[in-house]
Design a protein around this motif. Sequence first.
Motif, mmCIF file in Angstrom:
data_model
loop_
_atom_site.group_PDB
_atom_site.id
_atom_site.type_symbol
_atom_site.label_atom_id
_atom_site.label_comp_id
_atom_site.label_asym_id
_atom_site.label_seq_id
_atom_site.Cartn_x
_atom_site.Cartn_y
_atom_site.Cartn_z
ATOM 1 N N THR A 20 10.889 -38.955 -58.013
ATOM 2 C CA THR A 20 12.041 -39.443 -57.259
ATOM 3 C C THR A 20 11.875 -39.126 -55.781
ATOM 4 O OG1 THR A 20 13.485 -39.094 -59.175
ATOM 5 C CG2 THR A 20 14.558 -39.282 -57.034
ATOM 6 N N ARG A 21 12.167 -40.087 -54.962
ATOM 7 C CA ARG A 21 12.146 -39.871 -53.520
ATOM 8 C C ARG A 21 13.260 -38.891 -53.128
ATOM 9 N NH1 ARG A 21 12.471 -44.824 -49.132
ATOM 10 N NH2 ARG A 21 10.908 -45.802 -50.469
ATOM 11 N N TYR A 22 13.027 -38.062 -52.124
ATOM 12 C CA TYR A 22 13.993 -37.016 -51.770
ATOM 13 C C TYR A 22 15.367 -37.590 -51.435
ATOM 14 C CZ TYR A 22 15.705 -32.594 -49.832
ATOM 15 O OH TYR A 22 16.434 -31.444 -49.596
ATOM 16 N N ALA A 23 15.404 -38.753 -50.819
ATOM 17 C CA ALA A 23 16.678 -39.358 -50.445
ATOM 18 C C ALA A 23 17.527 -39.702 -51.660
ATOM 19 C CB ALA A 23 16.439 -40.612 -49.601
ATOM 20 N N PHE A 24 16.886 -39.887 -52.832
ATOM 21 C CA PHE A 24 17.610 -40.279 -54.037
ATOM 22 C C PHE A 24 17.676 -39.151 -55.067
ATOM 23 C CE2 PHE A 24 15.911 -44.315 -52.325
ATOM 24 C CZ PHE A 24 17.118 -44.943 -52.072
ATOM 25 N N ARG A 53 8.015 -28.469 -51.961
ATOM 26 C CA ARG A 53 7.030 -29.365 -52.533
ATOM 27 C C ARG A 53 6.664 -30.391 -51.461
ATOM 28 N NH1 ARG A 53 7.682 -34.088 -57.209
ATOM 29 N NH2 ARG A 53 5.432 -34.380 -57.525
ATOM 30 N N HIS A 54 5.462 -30.933 -51.547
ATOM 31 C CA HIS A 54 5.044 -31.968 -50.601
ATOM 32 C C HIS A 54 5.968 -33.179 -50.694
ATOM 33 C CE1 HIS A 54 3.422 -34.264 -53.963
ATOM 34 N NE2 HIS A 54 2.841 -33.145 -54.381
ATOM 35 N N GLY A 55 5.959 -33.998 -49.669
ATOM 36 C CA GLY A 55 6.797 -35.191 -49.657
ATOM 37 C C GLY A 55 6.229 -36.296 -50.537
ATOM 38 N N SER A 106 3.845 -42.367 -45.749
ATOM 39 C CA SER A 106 4.678 -42.305 -44.551
ATOM 40 C C SER A 106 6.116 -41.938 -44.899
ATOM 41 C CB SER A 106 4.643 -43.645 -43.804
ATOM 42 O OG SER A 106 5.082 -44.703 -44.632
ATOM 43 N N VAL A 107 6.581 -42.337 -46.099
ATOM 44 C CA VAL A 107 7.909 -41.921 -46.555
ATOM 45 C C VAL A 107 7.971 -40.401 -46.643
ATOM 46 C CG1 VAL A 107 9.492 -41.921 -48.542
ATOM 47 C CG2 VAL A 107 8.407 -44.052 -47.798
ATOM 48 N N GLY A 108 6.908 -39.791 -47.170
ATOM 49 C CA GLY A 108 6.849 -38.340 -47.282
ATOM 50 C C GLY A 108 6.791 -37.651 -45.932
ATOM 51 N N GLU A 109 6.084 -38.241 -44.984
ATOM 52 C CA GLU A 109 6.049 -37.675 -43.637
ATOM 53 C C GLU A 109 7.453 -37.611 -43.046
ATOM 54 O OE1 GLU A 109 3.447 -40.132 -41.397
ATOM 55 O OE2 GLU A 109 1.658 -39.642 -42.569
ATOM 56 N N ASN A 110 8.187 -38.701 -43.200
ATOM 57 C CA ASN A 110 9.550 -38.747 -42.673
ATOM 58 C C ASN A 110 10.453 -37.747 -43.390
ATOM 59 O OD1 ASN A 110 8.980 -40.777 -40.803
ATOM 60 N ND2 ASN A 110 9.350 -42.401 -42.279
ATOM 61 N N GLU A 111 10.264 -37.605 -44.713
ATOM 62 C CA GLU A 111 11.074 -36.643 -45.467
ATOM 63 C C GLU A 111 10.902 -35.231 -44.923
ATOM 64 O OE1 GLU A 111 10.998 -38.770 -49.905
ATOM 65 O OE2 GLU A 111 9.432 -37.357 -49.307
ATOM 66 N N MET A 112 9.651 -34.839 -44.692
ATOM 67 C CA MET A 112 9.391 -33.471 -44.256
ATOM 68 C C MET A 112 9.860 -33.252 -42.825
ATOM 69 S SD MET A 112 8.329 -32.529 -47.091
ATOM 70 C CE MET A 112 8.140 -30.818 -46.646
ATOM 71 N N TRP A 113 9.628 -34.228 -41.961
ATOM 72 C CA TRP A 113 10.091 -34.098 -40.577
ATOM 73 C C TRP A 113 11.611 -34.003 -40.532
ATOM 74 C CZ3 TRP A 113 13.452 -36.601 -37.400
ATOM 75 C CH2 TRP A 113 13.413 -36.273 -36.048
ATOM 76 N N ALA A 114 12.286 -34.871 -41.279
ATOM 77 C CA ALA A 114 13.752 -34.894 -41.244
ATOM 78 C C ALA A 114 14.343 -33.611 -41.815
ATOM 79 C CB ALA A 114 14.271 -36.111 -42.018
ATOM 80 N N ALA A 150 3.083 -29.830 -44.340
ATOM 81 C CA ALA A 150 3.303 -28.688 -43.458
ATOM 82 C C ALA A 150 3.273 -29.121 -41.993
ATOM 83 C CB ALA A 150 2.246 -27.616 -43.714
ATOM 84 N N SER A 151 2.332 -29.995 -41.658
ATOM 85 C CA SER A 151 2.218 -30.489 -40.289
ATOM 86 C C SER A 151 3.442 -31.306 -39.885
ATOM 87 C CB SER A 151 0.948 -31.334 -40.151
ATOM 88 O OG SER A 151 0.829 -31.867 -38.860
ATOM 89 N N ALA A 152 3.882 -32.194 -40.792
ATOM 90 C CA ALA A 152 5.062 -33.010 -40.492
ATOM 91 C C ALA A 152 6.300 -32.137 -40.339
ATOM 92 C CB ALA A 152 5.265 -34.054 -41.596
#
Length: 595
Positions: A20-24, A53-55, A106-114, A150-152
């Motif tokens: 499941t995506r983090y947003a959901f 956990r990773h995005g 890229s969805v995961g990158e945004n999840e971690m940054w946000a 981690a970088s994001a």
Amino acid sequence: CTSGSARGGFDIRRHLATKTRYAFKQAIPNAPFIYTHPDLPGYEPLHIWLLSRHGTRWPTHDRMKQINTLENLFKDATNYELHPWIQEWQSPVGARMAFASGELHSVGENEMWALAHRLRRRFPTLSNERYYPKRYNIISTQVGRTAASASAFASGFFPEVSAEPDENSAHVQAAVQLLRRARELLSREAASSSSSKGESVSALLQLLEPLVPSGSGGAGGQDAAAAVEKLLRLEPGTTRPQAVAITMAPKRHDPLLRFYDTCPAYAQHEEYTEAWLSAWMAGHWSVLVPRLEQRLGMRRGLDPCEVEALWQLCLMEAGLRNDTSRACSLFRPEEVGLLEWMDDVNLMESHGYGAVINYRIAAPLLADLVNTLKEVAGQEAPVQRARLLFAHCETLVPLASLMGLFDPKQEGLQRKEAGLGLPPTPELFVDPAAAEKLLAEVDAVEDLRLHQQLTAGSSRGRGPAKSEEAGVCYKGKAVDPSSTPPPAGWKPLVPFTEERMWRGSRIGPFGANMAVVLYRPVNGSNSLSGHKVRLLYNEQVIPVPGCSSTSLDCDLEEFLERYQSLADPSIMEQACRVPATGVQQERGSGGRVVL
């Protein structure tokens, strides 16, 4: 693309288990979000310990192979009227996408940054000090998706810093010399006759060509020189992301974040668990076979592994593309509920309360949390403001279980006290005996039309544990009709109910995280007795199991007393020893496996 995502209020994107995506993600009932829950009066945040956990990521290599096999399946499907997309279907993860397998999307990158950006705004005093690696520890497993996560996260957690170019660097000095030469040519051009003017400009543009951005310099030498200078000189106020250090241990020697890879007894236990779960899960897929054959208009029969492949395609389309109108439309809500529940049972048996060894091996990680809080609380001028760890679902879920979170035993007691009882068994449910019987009727493994042969030999108790993508039908394994039966008396610990707490979409979705915030009195006391801790899970404040506090915050001393014994490293050492006779499986109360 999402027109079919919420049929009758049912949104499949919230029921994809650990994919499941983090947003959901599924929220934790009755738990306030940290952004609406103020700090304790008279206290200030001192430190945050976070495990994430990773995005959201791309499917792994083996899952991509599994999805790719559906090209042959769809060639044998005929129901183009209801599912026109299958007629010209091409795999979205073909050979050209192999380089992306398992990597952060890229969805995961945004999840971690946000996530980091929200925490930074909620706890500004924890992230606005000058960065030093000893002040902000960042630790990741040696896997691309976790390192990228981690970088994001770091790019969102730390404020950007002023960009100050080195004017004395060799390449800048060379460019300055080039500009001086260009100006000399331009000066000569201005003083020369028109007959030599074209040659000077031509020579100038030749000199500047390697540095001139595309589309610049066409109007003459002065424009080209200006373009080069603009390229080399930063505008006032330019900022850059904070550079950070990320610590990693070798993949097979990481007892902190990949403890499951360092424990021979767990590898043996997981092999045993997968052996009996395979038949159980395949039996449930078999129930869906005739339904999917009818919906697709198949010219031939489906096998259980193809049902799983269709589900994997749905997971990818809904998770990465936010598209529920194609593969996901093949599954009815009650069938999605069954598939989600099966994944949740698998998560419980492999990484949760299904066996004591699943979570006891997380003792070194709990020890890291306990020791960090104790050390930071005792410092007059704390060195560490944050300790940020990035790993996998197999890291987070065992730690949560070791700490007593989402315990189905407690959930069962609460249901009993409330007089709710368990709901009737759903129509689609297949008990272990029936699942075994279904496969026993198959004459041979080849009759299942599996895509790979059974793995030859056995690595029992020797090799590392399986990855988070250890599937039943893939990685060289097949569903064996004579497979190991479930342990005697086994029943799923996970109730088949809509309101159950144990869900992969709640406990371990992509980007799932657990954090402990350490608070100290504003008077600056460095006594352990004066500190409080707040436990966060997916940014929601939850009570510390066993803590006597009437609020959501727990005294640090009581927290340490509660978990000190569970954090003893010798617990993992004892749990990971493999006796000469192998790991002995015994049934405990509540249907648990006791090692």
